[in-house]
Write an enzyme that holds these catalytic residues in place. Structure first.
Site, PDB file in Angstrom:
ATOM      1  N   VAL A 152     -15.102 -22.807 -15.062  1.00 27.28           N
ATOM      2  CA  VAL A 152     -15.811 -21.588 -15.469  1.00 27.28           C
ATOM      3  C   VAL A 152     -15.131 -20.357 -14.876  1.00 27.28           C
ATOM      4  CG1 VAL A 152     -18.018 -20.379 -15.431  1.00 27.28           C
ATOM      5  CG2 VAL A 152     -17.973 -22.863 -15.693  1.00 27.28           C
ATOM      6  N   TYR A 153     -14.870 -20.412 -13.587  1.00 28.05           N
ATOM      7  CA  TYR A 153     -14.206 -19.282 -12.924  1.00 28.05           C
ATOM      8  C   TYR A 153     -12.824 -19.036 -13.530  1.00 28.05           C
ATOM      9  CZ  TYR A 153     -12.007 -16.527  -9.212  1.00 28.05           C
ATOM     10  OH  TYR A 153     -11.341 -15.559  -8.504  1.00 28.05           O
TER      11      TYR A 153
END
Length: 242
Positions: A152-153
């Site tokens: 996600v990051y």
């Protein structure tokens, strides 16, 4: 350090700690006035008392759309101009996607992507009118490497890397320089979500950067000759090399 930013007004988001604070301190040492943007009013007050009138605290919750939109008007009211934007505020969601919380994903994508886009969008007319300006975005090594422990990051940083490189091409003709800095893991609050054993291993192996290391590169980008383009600086500890 010579006072190469004398007379400049800089804005740093996420300025109360980590890379944002280190960047602020470096710019102050170079003679700039710095509008420190953060949601932590107490921390900003402490930093203003420490550094004096060269620091202009600005408490904004960037995740609140209405509050976020006050950034440029507030800067112009308090400082009269804007020469440098360091869009640094960000958050971190790591681990396996299946274990991530949807609300946390939304908050991180909003701060890491949407807020950066809105901040840059809002300051560009002022810089275009003045035909000068520097915009630096804190990206990440994760923008260049599909990091399996933080999908996600990493995705947020891939998105913002594309944004930086496309906007850079749009505005260079106005005298505005846009670039990003992509450090590997930096000792900061963003590492709070790292598993304890991974963080300890990284510390012991020398695989972490200091925030001051990143600030030095920020200063290089700001003080380079105006005719030099820097698209992105990827920096990492030697022991972290890929």
């Amino acid at each position: 350090m010579t006072r190469e930013l004398e007379g400049k007004v800089a804005v740093v988001t996420g300025a109360a700690s980590g890379i944002g604070l280190a960047s602020t301190e470096a710019m102050l040492a170079a003679g700039a006035r710095v509008v420190m943007v953060d949601r932590d009013a107490a921390a900003l007050g402490t930093l203003q008392r420490r550094y004096g009138d060269a620091v202009i605290p600005l408490v904004i919750n960037l995740l609140d759309a209405q509050d976020c939109a006050t950034l440029l008007p507030s800067v112009l009211e308090k400082a009269g101009r804007l020469d440098i934007l360091h869009a640094n505020a960000g958050s971190y969601v790591g681990g396996d996607l299946v274990d991530n919380d949807n609300a946390a994903i939304d908050r991180m994508l909003n701060l890491n992507v949407n807020v950066v886009m809105k901040n840059v969008h809002d300051v560009l007319p002022h810089m275009i009118e003045r035909r000068t300006g520097d915009i630096i975005v804190t990206s990440s090594l994760a923008a260049h490497f599909p990091t399996p422990w933080e999908p996600v990051y990493a995705s947020s940083k891939w998105a913002i890397n594309c944004f930086v490189q496309t906007v850079r091409r749009q505005v260079f003709r106005h005298g505005i320089r846009v670039g990003s800095i992509s450090p590997g893991p930096v000792i900061s609050a963003l590492l709070a979500d790292w598993p304890a054993e991974k963080l300890q291993e990284a510390r012991e192996s020398g695989s972490l950067l200091e925030a001051s290391d990143v600030a030095e590169v920020v200063m290089f980008m700001l003080t380079r000759p105006r005719g030099m383009t820097i698209r992105d600086v990827v920096m990492m500890p030697t022991q972290f090399d890929l």
